[in-house]
Design a protein around this motif. Structure first.
Motif, short mmCIF file in Angstrom:
data_model
loop_
_atom_site.label_atom_id
_atom_site.label_comp_id
_atom_site.label_asym_id
_atom_site.label_seq_id
_atom_site.Cartn_x
_atom_site.Cartn_y
_atom_site.Cartn_z
N LEU A 28 16.71 29.10 -24.42
CA LEU A 28 15.99 28.46 -23.07
C LEU A 28 15.07 28.10 -23.71
N THR A 29 14.56 27.00 -24.14
CA THR A 29 12.69 26.52 -24.38
C THR A 29 12.45 25.47 -23.78
N LEU A 30 10.74 26.43 -23.09
CA LEU A 30 9.69 26.46 -22.20
C LEU A 30 8.98 25.35 -22.73
N GLU A 31 8.25 24.42 -22.61
CA GLU A 31 7.01 23.95 -22.74
C GLU A 31 6.19 23.64 -22.06
N PRO A 32 5.20 24.84 -21.10
CA PRO A 32 4.93 24.60 -20.24
C PRO A 32 3.25 23.97 -20.01
N CYS A 33 3.15 23.26 -20.82
CA CYS A 33 1.85 22.49 -20.66
C CYS A 33 2.10 21.03 -21.39
N LYS A 34 3.10 20.57 -21.30
CA LYS A 34 3.28 19.74 -21.68
C LYS A 34 2.67 17.75 -22.29
N GLY A 35 2.60 17.64 -21.10
CA GLY A 35 1.23 16.97 -20.85
C GLY A 35 1.89 15.08 -20.60
N ARG A 36 1.41 14.28 -20.36
CA ARG A 36 1.72 13.32 -19.89
C ARG A 36 2.26 12.67 -20.84
N GLU A 37 2.38 12.68 -22.19
CA GLU A 37 3.32 12.42 -23.49
C GLU A 37 4.38 12.87 -23.50
N ASN A 38 4.91 14.03 -23.53
CA ASN A 38 6.12 15.26 -23.53
C ASN A 38 6.12 15.39 -24.82
N ARG A 39 5.37 15.87 -25.68
CA ARG A 39 4.77 15.13 -27.32
C ARG A 39 5.98 16.16 -27.86
N PHE A 40 6.01 17.52 -27.78
CA PHE A 40 6.87 18.64 -27.82
C PHE A 40 7.98 18.86 -27.12
N TYR A 41 8.17 18.34 -25.80
CA TYR A 41 9.49 18.22 -25.44
C TYR A 41 10.12 17.68 -25.35
N ASN A 42 10.25 16.46 -26.10
CA ASN A 42 10.84 15.08 -26.02
C ASN A 42 11.46 15.66 -27.34
N LEU A 43 10.95 15.94 -28.13
CA LEU A 43 11.46 16.52 -29.93
C LEU A 43 11.94 17.72 -29.74
N ILE A 44 12.21 18.54 -28.62
CA ILE A 44 12.35 20.17 -28.90
C ILE A 44 14.49 19.72 -28.63
N PRO A 45 14.53 20.45 -29.30
CA PRO A 45 16.41 20.05 -29.21
C PRO A 45 17.31 21.11 -28.11
N GLY A 46 18.49 20.86 -27.49
CA GLY A 46 18.97 21.92 -26.87
C GLY A 46 18.30 22.13 -25.04
N GLU A 47 18.83 23.20 -24.63
CA GLU A 47 18.38 23.30 -23.16
C GLU A 47 16.87 23.38 -22.76
N LYS A 48 16.76 23.42 -22.10
CA LYS A 48 14.73 22.67 -22.28
C LYS A 48 14.32 22.68 -20.77
N ASP A 49 13.23 23.45 -20.32
CA ASP A 49 12.88 23.66 -19.09
C ASP A 49 10.71 22.72 -19.59
N TRP A 50 10.48 22.42 -18.38
CA TRP A 50 8.93 21.99 -19.11
C TRP A 50 8.64 22.65 -17.28
N CYS A 51 6.83 22.51 -17.51
CA CYS A 51 5.44 22.88 -16.78
C CYS A 51 4.22 22.18 -17.59
#
Length: 162
Positions: A28-51
């Motif tokens: 499970l990969t977390l992007e804790p500061c994803k921002g409005r544009e989801n730059r990292f989050y949208n490209l992270i493969p597999g199971e993921k979560d965000w804050c």
């Protein structure tokens, strides 16, 4: 062409940085500061979560246990208070195996010997650094990975206060 005023990591930089990470099925990969544009989050493969505090999901209230965290942490909060070290230390408390951080020069300079020694005592050690020049976006950056492990006691000798 993107301008620095966007405050978000250039997408071509994100694509290149994610190539340094080995993603494993079941992690499970977390992007804790994803921002409005989801730059990292949208490209992270597999199971993921965000804050994202602006979307009502404050990282400091996160209850999960992600395998890894990947983020370009904010330097200031909404009140212009420096929160860099607080965010980094929260990442080290929450992740179970890896923390990948894109740090500017000021943030990287906050990695003092005392702090690095403290993180080593918590089981975290820097095991990867890539230095980047991103002229279209504020200049020099450091892509840093902290890895958790049972590090030998001699590792503390590499962190010295002179």
């Amino acid at each position: 062409m993107e301008t620095p005023s966007t405050q978000y990591t250039p997408i071509n930089t994100v694509i290149e940085l994610l190539k340094d990470i080995t993603f494993v099925s079941g992690d499970l990969t977390l992007e804790p500061c994803k921002g409005r544009e989801n730059r990292f989050y949208n490209l992270i493969p597999g199971e993921k979560d965000w804050c994202e505090i602006e979307e009502g999901r404050d990282f400091f209230d996160y209850k999960g246990s992600p395998t890894r965290i990947i983020t370009n942490p904010p330097f200031h909060d909404q009140n212009k208070k420096n929160i860099c070290v607080s965010v980094i230390e929260q990442c080290l408390k929450v992740a179970t195996q890896e923390v990948w951080l894109l740090l500017n020069c000021q943030m990287f300079n906050s990695m003092t010997p005392c702090r690095l020694h403290k993180y080593l005592k918590m089981g975290w050690k820097i095991n990867f650094i890539r230095i980047l020049n991103i002229p279209c976006w504020y200049g020099r950056y450091f892509w840093v990975c902290f890895k958790k492990g049972d590090w030998p006691s001699q590792d503390t000798k590499s962190i010295r206060i002179l």
